[in-house]
Write an enzyme that holds these catalytic residues in place. Structure first.
Site: not given
Ligand SMILES: Cc1cc2nc3c(=O)[nH]c(=O)nc-3n(C[C@H](O)[C@H](O)[C@H](O)COP(=O)(O)OP(=O)(O)OC[C@H]3O[C@@H](n4cnc5c(N)ncnc54)[C@H](O)[C@@H]3O)c2cc1C
Length: 457
Positions: A19-21, A176, A306
């Site tokens: 994801g983003f991170g 939204e 997250d």
């Molecule tokens: C509808 C919506 C709107 C949003 N709007 C905003 C916004 O406007 N501004 C903002 O800053 N933030 C927004 N967010 C929040 C933002 O998307 C998250 O904070 C961000 O995606 C977190 O990044 P991350 O890398 O922690 O996790 P994520 O981007 O969620 O990535 C996690 C990844 O891990 C993978 N994964 C998880 N568990 C497993 C597993 N067990 N096995 C294999 N793969 C796995 C998933 O497939 C995914 O690709 C929004 C979120 C949602 C749901």
């Protein structure tokens, strides 16, 4: 099963989640003396902030997703395995996945979050959620399927329940999506469904707290509420949906809104991975980390984004679950991992809060910047569009999103109202016999009985 990863002279950094991170971290390590292994269950990166636009037919699903392998084409130290991570074994430095075990020298959990139903089983079973691209496409199909069904019924109560939409959760996602649905009701649906009286379609936004957009400024909260009032969204504050059964969304024991369509955007939990010591996992399933993103008690295991619960002096309840936090964690951890490899001491993370924003409808958005700067209206809307367009991954996605937005702005139309993959809701059980919230798409099951054709006399 063998995951067939090459042996490397360099230490292996395994990142769970792209994801983003995870994406940002893997990119930031491109020149580091490490082997980077990314595991994700999806072979694409999903731009979650625009999911609601896919759900309401404003954007194509393909324009908010990007293939992981394409992002990293040419990065020599990068390897990807498409797999579900089942658990981790820190004692054996191993990740247990659906395609086999993967050993690591350093492990980074970047698994993001999952919808939190707060233990409300009827809602988990029956509500629509919006955390993934399949969720967004299901929601789009479901709404349009219910409009098709509304045309077929002569029962006004049944028709009302098919048309009503209840969105639960007054954060940015809830605001939204309800704003976007109200625009659809105004501009798009009257053209497609001239036989339906859309006065009967009501959009409710239900929020348990006293204001919308909880963490934003009071000015943004008031603007968002005013914009939604103007669009005819019924905002219900200080109200909680406790039960959703038989097409009734109950907010007290006997008061309810009749609806087939309940969208749950009321909260998220960390997507924890089993196998970590129980005491590092918080009540909302985030993982306690220090200011180096290190999981408490485990020297070579880190968490970002997250799923990481990082407490700072300014944020005693943990940093917010936002994309910029995940990206800043990733940049910082990439530098710290390289410090560790050089035998240096890592540096503490400092969060740079660049502000927050939410869009309500065309020409209407709210933006809060540091130093109490707030703006709204057209300027806020243009800022929101620009920031989201620039952060979309891939040139093609930027162009397609721009064209879709320009088309719908000038035509007040949205082209993406196809029910390509009809959606049906039914209980499913996991392999332990426990009811799960999984929804299934099933073409064969979508078969509303057509009215009988009258034979000519
Ligand atoms: C509808 C919506 C709107 C949003 N709007 C905003 C916004 O406007 N501004 C903002 O800053 N933030 C927004 N967010 C929040 C933002 O998307 C998250 O904070 C961000 O995606 C977190 O990044 P991350 O890398 O922690 O996790 P994520 O981007 O969620 O990535 C996690 C990844 O891990 C993978 N994964 C998880 N568990 C497993 C597993 N067990 N096995 C294999 N793969 C796995 C998933 O497939 C995914 O690709 C929004 C979120 C949602 C749901």
């Amino acid at each position: 099963m063998d995951t067939n990863l090459p042996v490397s002279a360099h230490p292996r950094v395994v990142i769970i989640g792209c994801g983003f991170g995870g994406l940002r971290l893997a990119k930031a390590l491109r020149k580091a003396p490490v082997q980077v292994v990314v595991i994700d269950r999806n072979n694409y990166h999903n731009f979650q902030p625009l999911l609601y636009q896919v759900a309401t037919g404003a954007l194509e699903a393909d324009s908010i997703a990007y293939p992981i392998r394409k992002i990293f084409a040419g990065q020599k130290n990068f390897f990807y395995r498409m797999a579900d991570v089942h658990s981790v074994d820190p004692a054996a430095n191993t990740v247990i996945t659906s395609v086999g075990n993967i050993r690591y020298d350093y492990l980074v959990l970047a698994t993001g979050s999952l919808t939190n139903f707060f233990g409300l089983e009827s809602i988990e079973r029956n509500a629509m959620q919006i955390k993934s691209i399949p969720n967004a496409l299901n929601l789009r199909s479901f709404i349009f399927q219910n409009f098709e069904k509304a045309l077929l019924t002569e029962n006004p109560e049944e028709r009302q329940a098919l048309l009503n939409i209840v969105v639960v959760g007054g954060g940015p996602t809830g605001v939204e999506i309800s704003g976007s649905l109200a625009e659809m009701r105004k501009h798009v649906l009257p053209k497609d469904y001239p036989e339906l009286d859309l006065q009967h379609m009501q959009i409710f936004l239900v929020e348990a707290g006293p204001a919308l957009l909880g963490p934003m400024s009071p000015a943004s909260q008031a603007d968002a509420k005013r914009y939604l009032d103007e669009l005819g969204v019924k905002v219900m504050l200080n109200t909680s949906i406790k039960n959703f059964e038989d097409n009734r969304a109950y907010y007290t024991d006997n008061e309810f809104i009749a609806t087939e369509n309940l969208v749950w955007a009321a909260g998220v939990n960390g997507a924890e991975v089993p196998g970590l010591p129980a005491d590092v996992v918080t009540r909302n399933k985030r993982i306690n980390v220090n200011l180096w993103n290190q999981v408490e008690g485990l020297n070579n295991v880190f968490a970002i984004g997250d799923v990481a619960n990082m407490v700072t002096d300014d944020m005693p309840r943990g940093l917010p679950m936002l994309a910029p936090v995940a990206q800043q964690h990733a940049d910082h951890l990439a530098a710290n991992l390289q410090r560790l490899l050089r035998g240096e001491t890592p540096k503490d993370f400092v969060y740079n809060n660049k502000g927050s924003m939410a869009i309500v409808s065309r020409n209407k958005a709210v933006v809060d910047l540091p130093k109490n700067i707030h703006f709204n209206g057209f300027f806020g809307w243009a800022t929101w569009l620009f920031v989201h367009l620039m952060t979309l991954v891939g040139f093609r996605n930027k162009v397609v999103a721009f064209i879709d937005w320009a088309f719908s702005y000038f035509s007040t139309d949205q082209a993406l109202r196809l029910i390509i993959r009809p959606f049906s809701r039914r209980d499913v059980k996991d392999d332990k016999g426990k009811k799960s919230a999984e929804h299934r798409t099933a073409t064969a099951e979508y078969n509303p009985t057509p009215p009988a054709i009258q034979e000519p006399a």
